[in-house]
Design a protein around this motif. Structure first.
Motif: not given
Length: 282
Positions: A15-19
């Motif tokens: 999720p952090f990578d997508r954000l």
């Protein structure tokens, strides 16, 4: 003997990578809009030249004939209204910019890139928020030059500008929606002015509402622009005749402005996303 560990064919992004990827796209779009302004500086005329002209015009021309009930300087009264009015009218650029990008095929070219569709809308609104911050600074500097002074502490003055910018950002998303339901920049400018100008002028921005016809007073006192102007006056410590009106937004202007802003964002942000998807369907 060596052991080879097979790696999965596909590793799902965290999720952090997508954000982080989404924010990178937003930054690219924001930077793109800022570069356009740098190449054509007159796009900023509504947040640079207009605030100076309006401030001087209303303070020195109309202000000479204005007397506030209960006393107080019209100059101090008008500054908060001029701030909110300039921020409100400058949001027209959001609708015009989006409508132009859609009509000229810029959005179609952006859709071919591996980027998040929502970053286009968010990037536009953030660049317009930066322009609104510039507009606020120019209104404040012009006001200080002609003798306006806040009487509260630095934190309250900063809160006043923060509330005004929050309200402006909410209107930006509303105008983004309007910009996507019309076919061109001229239509966008026309329809947004029809909405924005009554919103800006049927309010306490320039005059107290107590002198208006009773039916118009009700509209003006519940107008979110009136709440925003009153909130700034309260936080700046400037004269605020609307504080004597027994309407909830006038008794609690800061809370009313925040509620109006959050309500507009709650409606306009998902609606803008839906309209964008509908407008860009192949």
């Amino acid at each position: 003997m060596s052991v080879t560990t097979a790696l999965p064919a596909h590793v799902a992004p965290r999720p952090f990578d997508r954000l982080r990827s989404w924010w990178s796209d937003v930054w690219v779009m924001t930077r793109r809009n800022v570069i356009h302004i740098r190449r054509e500086p007159m796009q900023l005329s509504d947040v640079t030249i207009q605030p100076v002209l309006f401030t001087l015009l209303f303070i020195y021309v109309f202000g000479s004939a204005m007397v506030l009930a209960g006393g107080g300087s019209y100059k101090a009264f008008a500054l908060a209204g001029l701030l909110v009015m300039n921020l409100t009218t400058s949001t027209v650029g959001t609708a015009v910019g989006l409508s132009t990008d859609l009509a000229t095929g810029v959005i179609d070219r952006l859709r071919t890139l591996p980027m998040s569709p929502t970053s286009i809308l968010v990037g536009r609104t953030i660049s317009d928020l930066l322009a609104a911050a510039l507009c606020s600074s120019i209104v404040a500097l012009t006001g200080l030059a002609v003798g306006w002074r806040p009487t509260t502490n630095v934190a309250e003055v900063a809160a006043g500008f923060g509330v005004a910018l929050l309200f402006s950002y909410a209107l930006t998303w509303m105008n983004a929606c309007l910009g996507m339901v019309v076919s061109g920049a001229e239509s966008a400018q026309g329809i947004v002015f029809i909405v924005i100008f009554p919103l800006a002028f049927v309010s306490n921005v320039f005059v107290p509402t107590q002198g208006m016809p009773s039916w118009l007073q009700v509209i003006a006192n519940w107008n979110p622009v009136s709440a925003a102007a009153s909130a700034c006056r309260v936080l700046f410590g400037n004269p605020n005749p609307s504080g004597a009106i027994q309407a909830w937004p006038m008794q609690h202007p800061v809370e009313a402005t925040v509620i109006w802003s959050l309500a507009l964002l709650a409606v306009a942000v998902p609606l803008a996303g839906r309209l964008y998807r509908k407008r860009t369907l192949d």
